[in-house]
Design a protein around this motif. Sequence first.
Motif, PDB file in Angstrom:
ATOM      1  N   THR A  89       0.841  -1.199   0.000  1.00  0.00           N
ATOM      2  CA  THR A  89       0.000   0.000   0.000  1.00  0.00           C
ATOM      3  C   THR A  89       0.875   1.247   0.000  1.00  0.00           C
ATOM      4  O   THR A  89       0.637   2.205  -0.755  1.00  0.00           O
ATOM      5  CB  THR A  89      -0.937   0.009   1.213  1.00  0.00           C
ATOM      6  N   ASP A  90       1.931   1.245   0.840  1.00  0.00           N
ATOM      7  CA  ASP A  90       2.847   2.390   0.864  1.00  0.00           C
ATOM      8  C   ASP A  90       3.652   2.485  -0.424  1.00  0.00           C
ATOM      9  O   ASP A  90       3.916   3.591  -0.913  1.00  0.00           O
ATOM     10  CB  ASP A  90       3.771   2.290   2.075  1.00  0.00           C
ATOM     11  N   ARG A  93       1.519   4.139  -2.955  1.00  0.00           N
ATOM     12  CA  ARG A  93       1.424   5.575  -2.699  1.00  0.00           C
ATOM     13  C   ARG A  93       2.729   6.282  -3.094  1.00  0.00           C
ATOM     14  O   ARG A  93       2.693   7.419  -3.589  1.00  0.00           O
ATOM     15  CB  ARG A  93       1.109   5.834  -1.220  1.00  0.00           C
ATOM     16  N   ASP A  96       2.432   6.880  -6.583  1.00  0.00           N
ATOM     17  CA  ASP A  96       1.546   8.020  -6.820  1.00  0.00           C
ATOM     18  C   ASP A  96       2.284   9.347  -6.655  1.00  0.00           C
ATOM     19  O   ASP A  96       2.052  10.301  -7.418  1.00  0.00           O
ATOM     20  CB  ASP A  96       0.356   7.987  -5.854  1.00  0.00           C
ATOM     21  N   HIS A  97       3.160   9.422  -5.661  1.00  0.00           N
ATOM     22  CA  HIS A  97       3.917  10.664  -5.448  1.00  0.00           C
ATOM     23  C   HIS A  97       4.900  10.910  -6.597  1.00  0.00           C
ATOM     24  O   HIS A  97       5.090  12.063  -7.016  1.00  0.00           O
ATOM     25  CB  HIS A  97       4.654  10.612  -4.114  1.00  0.00           C
ATOM     26  N   ARG A 197       6.609   7.693   3.587  1.00  0.00           N
ATOM     27  CA  ARG A 197       6.086   6.366   3.260  1.00  0.00           C
ATOM     28  C   ARG A 197       7.146   5.290   3.481  1.00  0.00           C
ATOM     29  O   ARG A 197       6.830   4.169   3.902  1.00  0.00           O
ATOM     30  CB  ARG A 197       5.615   6.333   1.806  1.00  0.00           C
TER      31      ARG A 197
END
Length: 221
Positions: A89-90, A93, A96-97, A197
């Motif tokens: 999940t991290d 993300r 995504d960043h 993260r």
Amino acid sequence: MTREAYHMALKEVQDEVQQMAVMVGGAIKDSMDALKSRDIEKSRKIVKNDMQVNKKRFDIEERCIRLIATQQPMAVDLRTLTAIINIITDLERIGDHAEGIAKISVSIGDAPLVKPLIDMPKMADKALSMLQRCMQAFIDRDTETAKKICNEDDEVDALYDAIYAELVMMMVNNPKIIKDATYLIWAAHNLERIADRVTNIAERVVYMVTGKMEEMNVSKY
């Protein structure tokens, strides 16, 4: 499923996590390179490729859930699988960043940057190093390295604060650059969040090995 087949399946899941980490690590590097070189096409490719990262996350999560449901793992194996679900999940993300930085590059377009990128590539290099060493700690079950990586987040925070302060001062002195300077602040903020993260992942490595939930990324800066 035999125990031998189960352990093979568990190893394959962990290998998939490593592959996902390589994907998002490449996205971090490529997004910063594209921003610095003003390579808009490369930035667009990073945005498009983020879908592959998302798919990898869902595939791994599905495999973990299937193993938990069908094999009813106990103790360390159960911690490993639940930690992996949080880790991916991290990682998603983080992807995504990196995608966010690429989108900012596209938004800036062909315009020159309002300032040379000096500290921001340092942030990217540090965050990428943290990620790579954290994933090695995951493989090695190295809690000491994981804990040290959490402490390194302060270095990224300090670089972000310096970038933010410099860009705000530039905007005060020249309001015409507010829009483009704000884009760079957003890019730096994405890098700061990537490091955050990574500390989450490091905490999950410690949990996976020790069974203890600890928050280790409380800033000392």
